[in-house]
Motif scaffolding. Structure first.
Motif, PDB file in Angstrom:
ATOM      1  N   LYS A 219      -8.311   0.548  -0.166  1.00 48.21           N
ATOM      2  CA  LYS A 219      -7.631   0.233   1.103  1.00 48.21           C
ATOM      3  C   LYS A 219      -6.191   0.735   1.159  1.00 48.21           C
ATOM      4  O   LYS A 219      -5.361   0.208   1.896  1.00 48.21           O
ATOM      5  N   GLY A 220      -5.874   1.755   0.357  1.00 44.39           N
ATOM      6  CA  GLY A 220      -4.522   2.322   0.378  1.00 44.39           C
ATOM      7  C   GLY A 220      -3.596   1.789  -0.697  1.00 44.39           C
ATOM      8  O   GLY A 220      -2.463   2.257  -0.836  1.00 44.39           O
TER       9      GLY A 220
ATOM     10  N   GLY B  85      -1.321   4.061   5.053  1.00 43.73           N
ATOM     11  CA  GLY B  85      -1.811   3.243   6.158  1.00 43.73           C
ATOM     12  C   GLY B  85      -0.744   2.358   6.765  1.00 43.73           C
ATOM     13  O   GLY B  85       0.326   2.136   6.194  1.00 43.73           O
ATOM     14  N   SER B  86      -1.064   1.885   7.952  1.00 46.32           N
ATOM     15  CA  SER B  86      -0.172   0.977   8.679  1.00 46.32           C
ATOM     16  C   SER B  86      -0.142  -0.389   8.011  1.00 46.32           C
ATOM     17  O   SER B  86      -1.033  -0.742   7.230  1.00 46.32           O
TER      18      SER B  86
ATOM     19  N   ARG C 137      -7.097  -4.688   9.111  1.00 47.19           N
ATOM     20  CA  ARG C 137      -6.547  -3.560   8.354  1.00 47.19           C
ATOM     21  C   ARG C 137      -7.628  -2.882   7.519  1.00 47.19           C
ATOM     22  O   ARG C 137      -7.667  -1.653   7.421  1.00 47.19           O
TER      23      ARG C 137
ATOM     24  N   LEU D 188     -10.071   5.551   8.214  1.00 44.49           N
ATOM     25  CA  LEU D 188      -9.284   6.637   7.625  1.00 44.49           C
ATOM     26  C   LEU D 188     -10.005   7.261   6.434  1.00 44.49           C
ATOM     27  O   LEU D 188      -9.875   8.456   6.171  1.00 44.49           O
TER      28      LEU D 188
ATOM     29  N   CYS E 125       0.822  -1.219   0.000  1.00 46.75           N
ATOM     30  CA  CYS E 125       0.000   0.000   0.000  1.00 46.75           C
ATOM     31  C   CYS E 125       0.854   1.266   0.000  1.00 46.75           C
ATOM     32  O   CYS E 125       1.985   1.256   0.444  1.00 46.75           O
TER      33      CYS E 125
ATOM     34  N   TRP F 185     -10.191   5.269  -0.318  1.00 47.96           N
ATOM     35  CA  TRP F 185      -9.658   4.178   0.501  1.00 47.96           C
ATOM     36  C   TRP F 185     -10.707   3.134   0.856  1.00 47.96           C
ATOM     37  O   TRP F 185     -10.348   1.995   1.145  1.00 47.96           O
TER      38      TRP F 185
ATOM     39  N   TYR G  36      -9.572  -0.568   9.637  1.00 47.55           N
ATOM     40  CA  TYR G  36      -8.766   0.637   9.920  1.00 47.55           C
ATOM     41  C   TYR G  36      -8.778   1.586   8.721  1.00 47.55           C
ATOM     42  O   TYR G  36      -8.970   2.800   8.872  1.00 47.55           O
ATOM     43  N   MET G  37      -8.608   1.059   7.506  1.00 45.11           N
ATOM     44  CA  MET G  37      -8.609   1.915   6.314  1.00 45.11           C
ATOM     45  C   MET G  37      -9.982   2.521   6.075  1.00 45.11           C
ATOM     46  O   MET G  37     -10.091   3.656   5.595  1.00 45.11           O
TER      47      MET G  37
ATOM     48  N   THR H 270       3.187   1.521  12.109  1.00 44.89           N
ATOM     49  CA  THR H 270       2.636   2.752  11.531  1.00 44.89           C
ATOM     50  C   THR H 270       3.383   3.189  10.266  1.00 44.89           C
ATOM     51  O   THR H 270       4.528   2.769  10.032  1.00 44.89           O
TER      52      THR H 270
ATOM     53  N   TYR I  26      -1.057   9.898   6.664  1.00 44.21           N
ATOM     54  CA  TYR I  26      -1.089   8.426   6.652  1.00 44.21           C
ATOM     55  C   TYR I  26      -0.329   7.835   5.468  1.00 44.21           C
ATOM     56  O   TYR I  26      -0.199   6.611   5.372  1.00 44.21           O
TER      57      TYR I  26
END
Length: 200
Positions: free
Chosen positions: A164-165, A25-26, A144, A151, A22, A160, A147-148, A74, A183
């Protein structure tokens, strides 16, 4: 049918990560320990499953596993240590949080660093071969994605919710138009042109 164990007679944790490729994002990783005789014909590499099925299986995995955990690294950390090291660090963080201590570790892919002094084996396409790695891939991917999605509420213009990044055309066009967010991974090739994006 996926295999239940690589190391016979040992409490074994399977590990996998999500989000390595990605731009934003983490990176997430998960570790899962199943009972030694565990079987579940539904489990497979998360990439082979629908989003809805992954979420259903996440509940089953969390119920059936002896122990499971998710580790996160991160974007700032990724930029410092590079994505390969960050992916391995995320797996180590997941292993750190397991409520049951593993005696061995199996990992999807071909790169890993020793965790404590445990024996480990890397297995290419392991998420399609071993139940615990498949389960770890599902947990890492679904946590994940959640989380995305969060965001995406903050930065809807990057799409996203859908990508998803990952570096889709729409994501890159938004970077061109709006620049990068806190991010984004600054050491990544944002626009696909071979240039690092420190000038945003």
């Amino acid at each position: 049918m996926l295999q239940s164990h690589f190391y016979e007679g040992k409490t074994e944790a399977g590990c996998d990560e999500a989000g390595r490729g990605c731009l934003a994002g983490s990176v997430y990783a998960a570790a899962v320990i199943f009972p030694e005789d565990y079987q579940n014909a539904e489990l497979n590499d998360s990439k082979q499953l629908t989003d809805k099925r992954r979420k259903q299986l996440r509940e089953i995995i969390e119920h059936d596993a002896i122990a499971w955990a998710v580790g996160v690294v991160t974007p700032e950390e990724i930029d410092k240590v590079n994505i390969l090291n960050a992916s391995i660090l995320a797996m180590h963080r997941a292993l750190d949080q397991l409520k049951v201590r593993p005696e061995a570790v199996i990992v999807d892919g071909n790169r890993f660093k020793p965790y404590q002094k445990l024996p480990y084996t890397t297995i290419v396409k392991g998420d399609g071969k071993y139940l615990s790695i498949a389960a770890a891939s599902i947990l890492a991917k679904t946590y994940r994605d959640d989380y995305m999605d969060r965001l995406a509420e903050e930065y809807p213009q990057y799409d996203w919710l859908s990508n998803k990044g990952y570096p889709t055309q729409k994501h890159r066009e938004a970077i061109r138009q709006y620049g990068i967010t806190p991010y984004h991974r600054k050491t990544f090739n944002m626009l696909g042109d071979g240039q690092l994006s420190f000038d945003f």
